[in-house]
Structure formats: structure tokens, C-alpha cells
Design an enzyme around this catalytic site. Structure first.
Site, PDB file in Angstrom:
ATOM      1  N   TYR A 130       5.017 -29.284  51.575  1.00 30.42           N
ATOM      2  CA  TYR A 130       3.573 -29.250  51.314  1.00 30.42           C
ATOM      3  C   TYR A 130       3.217 -29.513  49.858  1.00 30.42           C
ATOM      4  CZ  TYR A 130       3.050 -27.558  56.076  1.00 30.42           C
ATOM      5  OH  TYR A 130       3.066 -27.458  57.434  1.00 30.42           O
ATOM      6  N   LYS A 180      17.669 -23.880  57.559  1.00 28.04           N
ATOM      7  CA  LYS A 180      18.476 -24.913  58.206  1.00 28.04           C
ATOM      8  C   LYS A 180      19.533 -25.331  57.187  1.00 28.04           C
ATOM      9  CE  LYS A 180      19.095 -28.063  61.543  1.00 28.04           C
ATOM     10  NZ  LYS A 180      19.388 -27.784  62.963  1.00 28.04           N
ATOM     11  N   ASP A 216      15.895 -24.231  64.412  1.00 22.51           N
ATOM     12  CA  ASP A 216      15.786 -24.779  65.776  1.00 22.51           C
ATOM     13  C   ASP A 216      16.145 -23.728  66.827  1.00 22.51           C
ATOM     14  OD1 ASP A 216      18.313 -24.962  64.665  1.00 22.51           O
ATOM     15  OD2 ASP A 216      18.803 -26.906  65.530  1.00 22.51           O
ATOM     16  N   ASP A 240       5.035 -22.597  59.415  1.00 19.86           N
ATOM     17  CA  ASP A 240       3.856 -23.165  60.065  1.00 19.86           C
ATOM     18  C   ASP A 240       4.144 -23.399  61.552  1.00 19.86           C
ATOM     19  OD1 ASP A 240       1.422 -24.355  60.531  1.00 19.86           O
ATOM     20  OD2 ASP A 240       1.784 -26.132  59.298  1.00 19.86           O
ATOM     21  N   ASP A 244       2.764 -21.150  65.057  1.00 24.08           N
ATOM     22  CA  ASP A 244       2.022 -21.764  66.165  1.00 24.08           C
ATOM     23  C   ASP A 244       2.782 -21.564  67.476  1.00 24.08           C
ATOM     24  OD1 ASP A 244       0.184 -22.787  64.257  1.00 24.08           O
ATOM     25  OD2 ASP A 244      -0.086 -24.643  65.385  1.00 24.08           O
TER      26      ASP A 244
END
Ligand code: NAI
Ligand code: MG
Length: 344
Positions: A130, A180, A216, A240, A244
Site C-alpha cells: 500500500y 509468507k 494461504d 485486508d 474480508d
């Protein structure tokens, strides 16, 4: 003294749900100093009319006059528009709101039983992809695009401290570090190391149990066994996406709140976007915004006011008489807000 609250509905359903949050704050009465609301503008719509997405005046008033703020949602286009950049991303940076705290909680049908889903996603709010340093060039085989992903020890440590603090205050005291670093060993490696190094420097955090999960498989386990999570801490983009995804477990994006928090300012913001598919029909779920208002008040120390709002929301959701269509009901935004206000 009064409590000065900046209101920035911005675009789309933000304009429908922020007024609902305002009525909920007004309803708590003397549990908070008399609220003073300041209407502020920002957003894509403002940009298309005035050529600026985040007016200087909005920033100045927030900085100088407001104790806290509530932000609705912006409609950021998926295609690059010259001169436009998302005002919410900018505000998080300008006000140094480095933590995005997103509790995802289901309402248990029986108030004496614990919730099936009860977690907090703590999302780093200022860096990762971002930072928006993207560039496109033309290489030997056509166009090539690159983005910079910034991870710093400072930002990772302070978001980690915030996450440990939140975990410590919860009954389970469990923190999962999301990364990750099997692939991105330098960037995610730094995030992971910075967070894991915290308890050695602050022994009171040793009461928190720490686990790690690759992002993941974290999504996979989130859907299969959400109860394993208590507090999750993640770099910006993973946080983010995870929050969601977690919203799907509790029925709707329309019920998940957040606060953007820094050391000296807090801004409530529903996790959802501007929902152009339902905007204008008066059916947006106001719960996410009302809970964001409660979270904002809680962050400022007004625990009783926050509890009153949250309990009112829970009982309206539990009773099921006033639910918007995203929760399979047929109530309008204002009806849900009214029902909540009555119970507050
Ligand atoms: P979205 O969150 O706006 O909508 C996703 C789905 O959830 C839609 O079907 C929508 O109707 C539903 N939904 C969301 N909030 C709801 C509510 N309160 N009540 C009932 N249903 C609700 O995400 P989408 O569609 O990906 O993005 C739309 C726009 O919002 C885009 O321009 C995007 O850039 C922007 N956006 C802004 C955010 C922000 O202001 N922080 C965050 C996410 C998206
Ligand atoms: Mg999002």
C-alpha cells in the site's frame, strides 16, 4: 468539555451508514462528554466534482479540532485516474494510524453461550504494497509492471506490540502471526522476526501464546476451524484480505467494524466498501458503522458507552426482527438503526 467527532461519510453507502452511527453515539447520552459532530468531505465523488479527493481542510480540521473520527467508504476506481488517489489510504498515513483493528465476532443465539467466531484481525496500516510505488516499463517482451513492498522493523514492531497488547487483554491470550516468509523471506521474514522478538523485550507479553501461519493456509483454516484464532497480526495486504474473508463467517461484510488507530488519534471505519450495487436503496447494513463507533469509543476509554452500543446491536441481531437484506431480512438501514437506538 465536549467530544468532537469528525464525520467523513465519503462515497456510496458511507453516506447512508455514517448518519446511523451518529444516532447511536447520540443515544448513549451522559456516558460520554456531549458529542459535537463536524461534517467533513472526502472521496471519489468529491474528486470528480472538485478535483480533489482529500481536501486540505478535512485534514486540518481532523488534526486540530477533532478528538476522533468516523469514516464511511470510498469508491476507488479499479483503473488509474489521473490525479486521484484513495483518501482513506492517505488519511491513515497522514494521521499515522498505523493499526487497523478488526474484530470479527458472531452473535451467539444464546447470550450465555460464547460466540462461534470471536477473533481480532490486526492489520498493519501504513506500508506493505500500500505504499503504492508502482511503475510500468516496456521490456524486451512487452509491458512490465513492478510494485515496491515496504516492510520496516519499526512498523512491524509497533503493530506487533499493539497485537500483543490486545491478545493480553483477552481470555485466551493467543496470537497468530500471519506471513509468507517461506517465499518472501526478506520482507515477510522481517515482519515475522520483528513480531516474534517482542516478548523478549517486554516480558509481560510472555503470557501470550504465539503461533504462526502462512497466509494461504491461514485462509483455509479460517474457513474450516475459525475457533483456533484469537488475535491475528498481519502485514497490510494479508490483513485486508483475511478480514474480508473472516466477514463471510459472521454473515456479512455489513456487520464487521474496524478502527484505524495511532498513538494520538483513532478513526472508526466499517470494513466494507461503498457497495455501489446497493447504494441508493436505503438497505445498507448500518451495523458495521455502529460497531465502528463503539470500537472508537472503547479505544478512547469510554467502555460503558461502547458496551451499551454493542449490547444493543447484539440484541437486535439476536432477535432477528430488524435485519437488512444482506442478513436475509427486509428491513431498511434506518429501521435497523432505530431499533438499535431504542435499545441503547
Ligand atoms: P464492498 O465492500 O463495497 O461490497 C462487497 C459486497 O458486500 C457487495 O455485494 C455489497 O453490496 C456488500 N456489502 C458491503 N457492505 C455492505 C453493507 N453495509 N450492507 C449490506 N451489504 C454490504 O466491496 P467492493 O464491491 O469490492 O468495492 C466497491 C467499492 O468500494 C470499490 O470502489 C472499492 O474501491 C471500495 N472499497 C472501499 C473501501 C474503503 O473505503 N475502505 C474498502 C473496500 C472497498
Ligand atoms: Mg478491504
Amino acid at each position: 468539555k465536549s467530544l468532537t467527532i469528525g464525520l467523513i461519510p465519503a462515497d456510496g453507502i458511507g453516506k447512508e451508514v455514517i448518519p446511523a452511527a451518529r444516532t447511536a453515539i447520540e443515544a448513549v447520552g451522559s456516558d460520554i462528554p456531549p458529542p459535537k459532530f463536524v461534517d467533513l468531505v472526502a472521496g471519489f465523488e468529491h474528486f470528480t466534482r472538485k478535483g480533489v479527493a482529500l481536501p486540505e481542510e478535512t485534514i486540518e480540521v481532523l488534526k486540530n479540532d477533532c478528538d476522533c473520527a468516523l469514516f464511511g467508504s470510498v469508491s476507488s476506481p479499479s483503473k488509474k485516474v489521473a490525479g486521484y488517489s484513495s483518501p482513506i489510504v492517505a488519511l491513515r498515513k497522514i494521521l499515522d494510524l498505523y493499526a487497523n483493528i478488526r474484530p470479527v465476532v458472531s452473535v451467539s443465539p444464546d447470550p450465555s453461550k460464547p460466540s462461534a467466531v470471536d477473533m481480532i484481525v490486526v492489520r498493519e496500516n501504513t506500508e506493505c504494497l500500500y505504499v503504492k510505488q508502482e511503475q510500468q516499463t516496456v521490456g524486451e517482451h512487452g509491458r512490465e509492471a513492478r510494485a515496491t513492498r515496504l516492510i520496516t522493523e519499526r512498523a512491524s514492531t509497533r503493530i506487533g506490540q499493539m497485537a500483543f497488547e490486545l491478545a493480553l487483554a483477552r481470555p485466551r491470550k493467543h496470537l497468530t502471526v500471519i506471513h509468507k516468509s517461506n517465499v518472501l523471506s526478506i520482507t515477510d521474514g522481517l515482519f515475522r522476526e520483528s513480531v516474534r522478538a517482542i516478548p523478549a523485550k517486554e516480558p509481560r507479553f510472555e503470557a501470550v501464546t504465539v503461533a504462526e501461519q502462512l497466509v494461504d493456509s491461514a485462509v483455509y483454516r479460517l474457513f474450516r476451524e475459525p475457533q483456533i484464532y484469537d488475535v491475528m497480526v498481519a502485514p497490510n495486504l494479508y490483513g485486508d484480505i483475511l478480514s474480508d474473508a473472516a466477514a463471510a463467517l459472521v454473515g456479512s461484510l455489513g456487520v464487521v467494524p474496524s478502527v484505524n488507530a495511532g498513538d494520538s488519534f483513532v478513526m472508526g471505519e466499517p470494513v466494507h466498501g461503498s457497495a455501489p450495487d446497493i447504494y441508493g436503496q436505503g438497505i445498507a447494513n448500518p451495523v458495521a458503522s455502529i460497531r465502528s463507533a463503539a470500537l472508537m469509543l472503547r479505544h478512547l476509554g469510554y467502555t460503558q458507552a461502547a458496551d451499551r452500543i454493542d449490547n444493543a446491536v447484539d440484541s437486535v441481531l439476536r432477535e432477528g426482527q430488524f435485519l437488512t437484506p444482506d442478513l436475509n431480512g427486509s428491513a431498511k438501514t434506518v429501521q435497523v438503526a432505530d431499533a438499535i437506538v431504542k435499545r441503547i
